[in-house]
Every structure is written in C-alpha cells, then in structure tokens.
Scaffold this motif. Structure first.
Motif, PDB file in Angstrom:
ATOM      1  N   VAL A  36       0.836  -1.207   0.000  1.00 44.75           N
ATOM      2  CA  VAL A  36       0.000   0.000   0.000  1.00 44.75           C
ATOM      3  C   VAL A  36       0.867   1.251   0.000  1.00 44.75           C
ATOM      4  N   LEU A  37       1.917   1.262   0.783  1.00 42.34           N
ATOM      5  CA  LEU A  37       2.820   2.419   0.803  1.00 42.34           C
ATOM      6  C   LEU A  37       3.469   2.645  -0.554  1.00 42.34           C
ATOM      7  N   ILE A  39       2.333   1.737  -3.535  1.00 44.67           N
ATOM      8  CA  ILE A  39       1.341   2.174  -4.513  1.00 44.67           C
ATOM      9  C   ILE A  39       0.974   3.631  -4.287  1.00 44.67           C
ATOM     10  N   ARG A  40       0.726   4.021  -3.054  1.00 46.10           N
ATOM     11  CA  ARG A  40       0.352   5.407  -2.771  1.00 46.10           C
ATOM     12  C   ARG A  40       1.496   6.366  -3.051  1.00 46.10           C
ATOM     13  N   GLY A  41       2.721   5.969  -2.749  1.00 46.32           N
ATOM     14  CA  GLY A  41       3.870   6.824  -3.007  1.00 46.32           C
ATOM     15  C   GLY A  41       4.079   7.042  -4.489  1.00 46.32           C
ATOM     16  N   LYS A  43       1.772   6.906  -6.803  1.00 47.17           N
ATOM     17  CA  LYS A  43       0.658   7.702  -7.299  1.00 47.17           C
ATOM     18  C   LYS A  43       0.905   9.181  -7.029  1.00 47.17           C
ATOM     19  N   ARG A  44       1.385   9.497  -5.852  1.00 47.30           N
ATOM     20  CA  ARG A  44       1.665  10.897  -5.517  1.00 47.30           C
ATOM     21  C   ARG A  44       2.751  11.464  -6.416  1.00 47.30           C
ATOM     22  N   ASN A  45       3.780  10.674  -6.707  1.00 48.54           N
ATOM     23  CA  ASN A  45       4.854  11.149  -7.572  1.00 48.54           C
ATOM     24  C   ASN A  45       4.347  11.391  -8.985  1.00 48.54           C
TER      25      ASN A  45
END
Length: 96
Positions: A36-37, A39-41, A43-45
């Motif tokens: 999860v970390l 994937i979310r990281g 996406k933010r980039n």
C-alpha cells in the motif's frame, strides 16, 4: 517442606515458528502494508510530475504566444469575414 515440582518441558519436536499461522499472518500484514505504501507513493509522484509537466507546457506555450505576433489581417479582410458570417446567418434564418 514440600518439594515443588516444576515441569519445564520444552517440546522441540514441533515445527519451527515460521510455519505457525500467527507468524504467517504477521508477515502477510507487513507485506500488505508495504504494498500500500509503494502504490500510494508512486501515485503521488505521478500526480506531482503531471502537475509539473503541465506547468512547464503552459509556460512554454505562453512564451510562444507572446513571442509570435500571429498572422496580420487587414481591415478589408476583417470586413469580408464579417459579411460572410452575416450572409451565412441570414441563409440559415431563411431556411427555417
């Protein structure tokens, strides 16, 4: 005094701890958390990079527009264009 019988019997014949269900659940939860970390990281980039790229593109296009003077249209050509629009609007009104 009575003798206290302490039975400290450790069973070494059982399976190792990494085959226990509680250990597998803990590892699964940790791996899921890391996934999860990641994937979310990512996406933010991507969102930040798209915003930066969009800002650069708009800045370049704004500079290009400011630098280019565009085609110069004479007043005569402008009048001809306006008359053609009026004629087309009039023809469309007659057809209705």
């Amino acid at each position: 005094m009575e003798d206290i019988n302490l039975n400290i019997d450790i069973d070494y014949s059982s399976d190792p701890f990494y085959t226990e269900i509680w250990f597998l659940i803990v590892i699964a939860v940790l791996l899921l958390f890391l996934l999860v970390l990641l994937i979310r990281g990512g996406k933010r980039n991507r969102i930040k990079q798209k915003m930066d790229d969009g800002a650069k593109e708009s800045a370049i296009s704004t500079e290009d527009i400011r630098e280019s003077k565009g085609p110069s249209i004479s007043e005569e050509e402008t009048d001809i264009f306006r008359e053609s629009i009026k004629d087309k609007a009039g023809q469309a009104g007659e057809e209705d």
